[in-house]
Design a protein around this motif. Structure first.
Motif, PDB file in Angstrom:
ATOM      1  N   GLY A  20       0.813  -1.207   0.000  1.00  0.00           N
ATOM      2  CA  GLY A  20       0.000   0.000   0.000  1.00  0.00           C
ATOM      3  C   GLY A  20       0.849   1.259   0.000  1.00  0.00           C
ATOM      4  O   GLY A  20       0.570   2.208  -0.752  1.00  0.00           O
ATOM      5  N   VAL A  21       1.881   1.281   0.832  1.00  0.00           N
ATOM      6  CA  VAL A  21       2.778   2.440   0.877  1.00  0.00           C
ATOM      7  C   VAL A  21       3.509   2.584  -0.455  1.00  0.00           C
ATOM      8  O   VAL A  21       3.623   3.684  -1.014  1.00  0.00           O
ATOM      9  CB  VAL A  21       3.784   2.300   2.031  1.00  0.00           C
ATOM     10  N   ALA A  22       4.017   1.449  -0.978  1.00  0.00           N
ATOM     11  CA  ALA A  22       4.778   1.491  -2.224  1.00  0.00           C
ATOM     12  C   ALA A  22       3.919   1.984  -3.387  1.00  0.00           C
ATOM     13  O   ALA A  22       4.354   2.829  -4.185  1.00  0.00           O
ATOM     14  CB  ALA A  22       5.340   0.103  -2.530  1.00  0.00           C
ATOM     15  N   MET A  23       2.696   1.476  -3.498  1.00  0.00           N
ATOM     16  CA  MET A  23       1.851   1.864  -4.612  1.00  0.00           C
ATOM     17  C   MET A  23       1.432   3.328  -4.528  1.00  0.00           C
ATOM     18  O   MET A  23       1.229   3.990  -5.547  1.00  0.00           O
ATOM     19  CB  MET A  23       0.616   0.965  -4.666  1.00  0.00           C
ATOM     20  N   ALA A  24       1.318   3.848  -3.308  1.00  0.00           N
ATOM     21  CA  ALA A  24       0.971   5.260  -3.148  1.00  0.00           C
ATOM     22  C   ALA A  24       2.097   6.167  -3.629  1.00  0.00           C
ATOM     23  O   ALA A  24       1.852   7.321  -4.016  1.00  0.00           O
ATOM     24  CB  ALA A  24       0.650   5.556  -1.687  1.00  0.00           C
ATOM     25  N   LYS A  25       3.329   5.662  -3.616  1.00  0.00           N
ATOM     26  CA  LYS A  25       4.487   6.457  -4.023  1.00  0.00           C
ATOM     27  C   LYS A  25       4.895   6.219  -5.467  1.00  0.00           C
ATOM     28  O   LYS A  25       5.675   6.991  -6.033  1.00  0.00           O
ATOM     29  CB  LYS A  25       5.689   6.118  -3.124  1.00  0.00           C
ATOM     30  N   SER A  26       4.429   5.117  -6.060  1.00  0.00           N
ATOM     31  CA  SER A  26       4.945   4.709  -7.370  1.00  0.00           C
ATOM     32  C   SER A  26       4.204   5.373  -8.515  1.00  0.00           C
ATOM     33  O   SER A  26       3.098   5.900  -8.364  1.00  0.00           O
ATOM     34  CB  SER A  26       4.857   3.189  -7.514  1.00  0.00           C
ATOM     35  N   GLY A  27       4.842   5.353  -9.670  1.00  0.00           N
ATOM     36  CA  GLY A  27       4.256   5.902 -10.876  1.00  0.00           C
ATOM     37  C   GLY A  27       5.125   5.528 -12.062  1.00  0.00           C
ATOM     38  O   GLY A  27       6.139   4.838 -11.911  1.00  0.00           O
ATOM     39  N   LEU A  28       4.732   5.980 -13.225  1.00  0.00           N
ATOM     40  CA  LEU A  28       5.475   5.672 -14.439  1.00  0.00           C
ATOM     41  C   LEU A  28       6.438   6.800 -14.781  1.00  0.00           C
ATOM     42  O   LEU A  28       6.145   7.977 -14.552  1.00  0.00           O
ATOM     43  CB  LEU A  28       4.514   5.449 -15.610  1.00  0.00           C
ATOM     44  N   THR A  29       7.573   6.424 -15.336  1.00  0.00           N
ATOM     45  CA  THR A  29       8.527   7.408 -15.820  1.00  0.00           C
ATOM     46  C   THR A  29       9.010   6.961 -17.190  1.00  0.00           C
ATOM     47  O   THR A  29       9.077   5.758 -17.471  1.00  0.00           O
ATOM     48  CB  THR A  29       9.710   7.565 -14.845  1.00  0.00           C
ATOM     49  N   LEU A  30       9.314   7.903 -18.050  1.00  0.00           N
ATOM     50  CA  LEU A  30       9.746   7.595 -19.403  1.00  0.00           C
ATOM     51  C   LEU A  30      11.256   7.439 -19.428  1.00  0.00           C
ATOM     52  O   LEU A  30      12.001   8.335 -19.035  1.00  0.00           O
ATOM     53  CB  LEU A  30       9.310   8.706 -20.363  1.00  0.00           C
ATOM     54  N   VAL A  31      11.718   6.268 -19.868  1.00  0.00           N
ATOM     55  CA  VAL A  31      13.140   5.980 -19.995  1.00  0.00           C
ATOM     56  C   VAL A  31      13.408   5.666 -21.457  1.00  0.00           C
ATOM     57  O   VAL A  31      13.051   4.593 -21.949  1.00  0.00           O
ATOM     58  CB  VAL A  31      13.567   4.790 -19.103  1.00  0.00           C
ATOM     59  N   GLY A  32      14.020   6.610 -22.160  1.00  0.00           N
ATOM     60  CA  GLY A  32      14.203   6.430 -23.591  1.00  0.00           C
ATOM     61  C   GLY A  32      12.849   6.480 -24.278  1.00  0.00           C
ATOM     62  O   GLY A  32      12.137   7.480 -24.206  1.00  0.00           O
ATOM     63  N   GLU A  33      12.488   5.376 -24.920  1.00  0.00           N
ATOM     64  CA  GLU A  33      11.210   5.314 -25.621  1.00  0.00           C
ATOM     65  C   GLU A  33      10.204   4.410 -24.925  1.00  0.00           C
ATOM     66  O   GLU A  33       9.171   4.058 -25.495  1.00  0.00           O
ATOM     67  CB  GLU A  33      11.435   4.824 -27.064  1.00  0.00           C
ATOM     68  N   ARG A  34      10.504   4.001 -23.710  1.00  0.00           N
ATOM     69  CA  ARG A  34       9.559   3.123 -23.011  1.00  0.00           C
ATOM     70  C   ARG A  34       9.313   3.627 -21.588  1.00  0.00           C
ATOM     71  O   ARG A  34      10.088   4.406 -21.046  1.00  0.00           O
ATOM     72  CB  ARG A  34      10.071   1.684 -22.984  1.00  0.00           C
ATOM     73  N   PHE A  35       8.234   3.143 -21.018  1.00  0.00           N
ATOM     74  CA  PHE A  35       7.857   3.536 -19.669  1.00  0.00           C
ATOM     75  C   PHE A  35       8.303   2.475 -18.673  1.00  0.00           C
ATOM     76  O   PHE A  35       8.311   1.283 -18.964  1.00  0.00           O
ATOM     77  CB  PHE A  35       6.340   3.717 -19.566  1.00  0.00           C
ATOM     78  N   GLU A  36       8.671   2.927 -17.477  1.00  0.00           N
ATOM     79  CA  GLU A  36       9.059   2.026 -16.397  1.00  0.00           C
ATOM     80  C   GLU A  36       8.427   2.497 -15.099  1.00  0.00           C
ATOM     81  O   GLU A  36       8.155   3.691 -14.915  1.00  0.00           O
ATOM     82  CB  GLU A  36      10.585   1.990 -16.227  1.00  0.00           C
ATOM     83  N   TRP A  37       8.197   1.533 -14.182  1.00  0.00           N
ATOM     84  CA  TRP A  37       7.760   1.885 -12.837  1.00  0.00           C
ATOM     85  C   TRP A  37       8.912   2.577 -12.107  1.00  0.00           C
ATOM     86  O   TRP A  37      10.064   2.176 -12.224  1.00  0.00           O
ATOM     87  CB  TRP A  37       7.355   0.641 -12.055  1.00  0.00           C
ATOM     88  N   ALA A  38       8.586   3.599 -11.365  1.00  0.00           N
ATOM     89  CA  ALA A  38       9.600   4.310 -10.573  1.00  0.00           C
ATOM     90  C   ALA A  38       8.873   5.057  -9.458  1.00  0.00           C
ATOM     91  O   ALA A  38       7.717   4.761  -9.132  1.00  0.00           O
ATOM     92  CB  ALA A  38      10.400   5.257 -11.455  1.00  0.00           C
ATOM     93  N   TRP A  39       9.585   6.015  -8.877  1.00  0.00           N
ATOM     94  CA  TRP A  39       9.016   6.804  -7.776  1.00  0.00           C
ATOM     95  C   TRP A  39       9.097   8.274  -8.167  1.00  0.00           C
ATOM     96  O   TRP A  39       9.820   9.054  -7.547  1.00  0.00           O
ATOM     97  CB  TRP A  39       9.786   6.543  -6.476  1.00  0.00           C
ATOM     98  N   PRO A  40       8.354   8.691  -9.199  1.00  0.00           N
ATOM     99  CA  PRO A  40       8.485  10.065  -9.707  1.00  0.00           C
ATOM    100  C   PRO A  40       8.100  11.105  -8.665  1.00  0.00           C
ATOM    101  O   PRO A  40       7.047  11.037  -8.050  1.00  0.00           O
ATOM    102  CB  PRO A  40       7.514  10.093 -10.898  1.00  0.00           C
ATOM    103  N   GLY A  41       9.000  12.047  -8.466  1.00  0.00           N
ATOM    104  CA  GLY A  41       8.728  13.141  -7.540  1.00  0.00           C
ATOM    105  C   GLY A  41       8.885  12.799  -6.081  1.00  0.00           C
ATOM    106  O   GLY A  41       8.772  13.675  -5.221  1.00  0.00           O
ATOM    107  N   ALA A  42       9.156  11.544  -5.781  1.00  0.00           N
ATOM    108  CA  ALA A  42       9.282  11.149  -4.372  1.00  0.00           C
ATOM    109  C   ALA A  42      10.711  11.385  -3.886  1.00  0.00           C
ATOM    110  O   ALA A  42      11.665  10.896  -4.490  1.00  0.00           O
ATOM    111  CB  ALA A  42       8.915   9.675  -4.200  1.00  0.00           C
TER     112      ALA A  42
END
Length: 215
Positions: free
Chosen positions: A113-135
């Motif tokens: 629950g904590v992890a999902m509240a902090k996680s989001g997608l970020t663009l790496v090159g031409e593909r998207f990856e899970w990361a912690w944008p803005g955290a």
């Protein structure tokens, strides 16, 4: 000062999954003298850096934060180890064909629950990856990574490939990627060879006594 300099070969990254690698930071689980690889928050950072889930900059920032706030760092370490034990219990139970322990599932769900509240997608090159944008790097960030990894594996088709080493004194978890899914040992050169040696010794002990028979 919080240092992240573990002894050589303290960690292994050969299970095939991040969350299983983390569970394997305890060795010899089935026996009372289990071997712990993470004794401090610095060790936790070392593991995360070797696992490449923290950058050098993030590692340094978290080490400085832990130095300033040792009590919170200790809490983050305790949380990470609790999540680790929950991950081990859930996958070990699955390997044994047993129901998921409710308390361990609850522990992991809280961390997810904590992890999902902090996680989001970020663009790496031409593909998207899970990361912690803005955290901002948080002392409990390692728990975010391993909780999400465990959630992904538990809900994937690859769950059927998870195995627990058959060594009586091991307890390591790993992904069985062999063609016929028959792998039993975390490492044939260690646990596998020890098991072969024990079987050979037992056969010799239980074999018939040497010497001519008497009428």
């Amino acid at each position: 000062m919080v240092r992240s300099t573990p002894s050589p070969d303290a960690f292994g990254f050969n299970s095939g999954s991040l969350c299983l690698d983390f569970a394997n930071t305890v060795r010899a689980r089935p026996i009372s003298d289990r071997i712990e690889a993470i004794h401090s928050y610095g060790d936790l950072l070392s593991w995360a850096r070797e696992a490449t889930i923290l950058t050098p900059g993030e590692t340094a920032a978290l080490a400085e934060d832990a130095e300033r706030r040792p009590r919170l760092a200790a809490q983050a370490l305790a949380q990470a180890l609790a999540v680790r034990e929950a991950i081990y219990a859930l996958f070990s139970s699955h390997c044994a064909g047993l129901p998921a322990p409710p308390a361990d599932l609850q522990t992991l769900n809280r961390a997810i629950g904590v992890a999902m509240a902090k996680s989001g997608l970020t663009l790496v090159g031409e593909r998207f990856e899970w990361a912690w944008p803005g955290a901002h790097p948080s002392l409990d960030r390692v728990s975010w990574w391993v909780a999400r990894s465990a959630a992904e594996l538990l809900t994937s088709e690859n769950l059927t490939s998870v195995r627990e080493c058959a060594g009586y004194d091991c307890g390591r978890l790993f992904m069985d990627t062999t063609k016929n899914r028959s792998r039993r040992w975390c490492d044939m050169s260690t646990c596998g060879n020890r098991a072969k040696g024990r079987r050979h010794y037992e056969r010799r002990r239980s074999g018939p006594a040497a010497g001519p028979s008497r009428v």
